[in-house]
Design a protein around this motif. Structure first.
Motif, PDB file in Angstrom:
ATOM      1  N   THR A  36       0.851  -1.189   0.000  1.00 28.65           N
ATOM      2  CA  THR A  36       0.000   0.000   0.000  1.00 28.65           C
ATOM      3  C   THR A  36       0.888   1.242   0.000  1.00 28.65           C
ATOM      4  OG1 THR A  36      -0.114  -0.245   2.378  1.00 28.65           O
ATOM      5  CG2 THR A  36      -1.971  -1.115   1.107  1.00 28.65           C
ATOM      6  N   GLY A  37       0.280   2.408   0.134  1.00 28.47           N
ATOM      7  CA  GLY A  37       1.043   3.658   0.118  1.00 28.47           C
ATOM      8  C   GLY A  37       0.935   4.318  -1.243  1.00 28.47           C
ATOM      9  N   ALA A  38       1.557   5.502  -1.360  1.00 28.25           N
ATOM     10  CA  ALA A  38       1.457   6.270  -2.604  1.00 28.25           C
ATOM     11  C   ALA A  38       2.288   5.635  -3.729  1.00 28.25           C
ATOM     12  CB  ALA A  38       1.928   7.699  -2.348  1.00 28.25           C
ATOM     13  N   SER A  39       3.408   5.005  -3.371  1.00 24.37           N
ATOM     14  CA  SER A  39       4.352   4.544  -4.401  1.00 24.37           C
ATOM     15  C   SER A  39       3.759   3.567  -5.416  1.00 24.37           C
ATOM     16  CB  SER A  39       5.586   3.918  -3.738  1.00 24.37           C
ATOM     17  OG  SER A  39       6.137   4.807  -2.816  1.00 24.37           O
ATOM     18  N   PRO A  40       2.960   2.576  -4.997  1.00 25.65           N
ATOM     19  CA  PRO A  40       2.469   1.620  -5.999  1.00 25.65           C
ATOM     20  C   PRO A  40       1.246   2.071  -6.786  1.00 25.65           C
ATOM     21  CG  PRO A  40       1.836   0.894  -3.792  1.00 25.65           C
ATOM     22  CD  PRO A  40       2.642   2.139  -3.628  1.00 25.65           C
ATOM     23  N   GLY A 132       7.164  -0.654  -1.159  1.00 27.38           N
ATOM     24  CA  GLY A 132       7.581   0.738  -1.095  1.00 27.38           C
ATOM     25  C   GLY A 132       8.705   0.789  -0.069  1.00 27.38           C
ATOM     26  N   ILE A 133       9.125   1.971   0.299  1.00 26.29           N
ATOM     27  CA  ILE A 133      10.137   2.088   1.363  1.00 26.29           C
ATOM     28  C   ILE A 133       9.814   3.323   2.190  1.00 26.29           C
ATOM     29  CG2 ILE A 133      11.735   3.362  -0.145  1.00 26.29           C
ATOM     30  CD1 ILE A 133      14.069   1.976   1.369  1.00 26.29           C
ATOM     31  N   GLY A 134       9.956   3.232   3.497  1.00 22.54           N
ATOM     32  CA  GLY A 134       9.733   4.397   4.346  1.00 22.54           C
ATOM     33  C   GLY A 134      10.937   5.333   4.290  1.00 22.54           C
ATOM     34  N   HIS A 138      12.142   1.583   6.277  1.00 23.74           N
ATOM     35  CA  HIS A 138      11.291   0.419   6.581  1.00 23.74           C
ATOM     36  C   HIS A 138      10.734  -0.216   5.306  1.00 23.74           C
ATOM     37  CE1 HIS A 138       7.199   2.761   7.205  1.00 23.74           C
ATOM     38  NE2 HIS A 138       7.395   2.474   5.942  1.00 23.74           N
ATOM     39  N   TYR A 168      -3.023  11.347   6.444  1.00 19.27           N
ATOM     40  CA  TYR A 168      -4.209  10.699   5.866  1.00 19.27           C
ATOM     41  C   TYR A 168      -5.357  10.589   6.871  1.00 19.27           C
ATOM     42  CZ  TYR A 168      -0.799   9.227   2.338  1.00 19.27           C
ATOM     43  OH  TYR A 168       0.170   9.206   1.380  1.00 19.27           O
ATOM     44  N   LYS A 201      12.869  10.111  -0.371  1.00 19.82           N
ATOM     45  CA  LYS A 201      13.325   8.720  -0.263  1.00 19.82           C
ATOM     46  C   LYS A 201      14.824   8.570  -0.553  1.00 19.82           C
ATOM     47  CE  LYS A 201       9.207   7.355   0.735  1.00 19.82           C
ATOM     48  NZ  LYS A 201       8.292   6.601  -0.073  1.00 19.82           N
TER      49      LYS A 201
END
Ligand code: PGA
Length: 240
Positions: A36-40, A132-134, A138, A168, A201
């Motif tokens: 999940t997250g914005a990257s994908p 993704g990556i934090g 992470h 969010y 990032k």
């Protein structure tokens, strides 16, 4: 570990979708690990487009998501259950019974974690894990720590993760814990694709590619993985 650098997130999405097309052509019943997250999101849009054009079918795939917040109702707009259904699953020909997400509201979260590991094993292991990556390095919700955690577990979210994700949530009130695949769960995937875009990032990507392999930067463990590619834009790749 390999990396490829692109000009735009749309190019990354097309290239990432090409990996899915290649895998699903060879193995239509592949096991896919989603993030999940914005990257994908641009990749999910491209997968939906290819599904609608008939170029790609998810009819026979099985999926496992990386992680889920604890104590957030499944119906909440910020749950990863909602995210995945809105951004991908409701728009492709996937079968709901083949979709697996962790239940962050399970009465016994340790039992939930163990059952998830078992389900991944029964499915034959993950063929392609998307990450993704934090900003803190992470992956999933494996936050920087003194040691790597092998299997799916419950984690307290790092301050930097709360800072990144609380935008969010209304009033900034967000869960403090999550349940996540462990580093060993992720590492066992036969192929891994990590997407990172934007200058925020750059530091994490620099540490992941060129830093020590350390649980202080969980993604650094991917240096040891035999089939991992990082898909980056120029901003995320600035420290390479
Ligand atoms: P993002 O999150 O894609 O929203 O930047 C990535 C992550 O925290 O793993």
């Amino acid at each position: 570990m390999d990396f490829r650098i692109f000009d735009t997130a749309e190019e990354i999405a097309r290239v990432c979708a090409d990996y899915y097309s290649a895998l699903l052509q060879k193995k239509p019943d592949a096991v896919l690990g989603f993030a999940t997250g914005a990257s994908p999101i641009p990749t999910y849009r491209e997968l939906i487009r290819r599904n609608h054009s008939g170029a790609l079918s998810f009819r026979n795939v099985t999926t496992f998501n990386l992680d889920e917040y604890c104590e957030l109702p499944r119906e909440d707009k910020n749950s990863y259950y909602t995210f995945m259904h809105e951004n991908l699953f409701s728009q492709i020909d996937i079968r709901e019974e083949n979709v697996h997400l962790l239940n962050g509201n399970a009465a016994d979260l340790n039992a939930e974690a163990a059952a998830y590991e078992q389900a991944i094993g029964t499915a034959g292991g993950i063929d392609l894990q998307l990450l993704g990556i934090g900003t803190n390095g992470h992956i999933g919700f494996n936050e920087p720590a003194d040691h790597f955690t092998n299997k799916t577990f419950v984690v307290e979210l790092a301050k930097s993760t709360v800072t990144s994700n609380k935008i969010y949530f209304e009033n900034g009130a967000m869960p403090t814990h999550a349940i996540t695949m462990g580093i060993g769960t992720i590492f066992a995937a036969r192929q891994i694709i990590l997407i990172a875009t934007g200058s925020k990032k750059a530091k994490a990507i620099g540490m992941t590619v060129n830093g020590d392999i350390t649980p202080r930067c969980p993604a650094s463990v991917l240096q040891f993985h035999p089939n991992t590619v990082l898909l980056l834009d120029k901003e995320a790749a600035a420290e390479l």
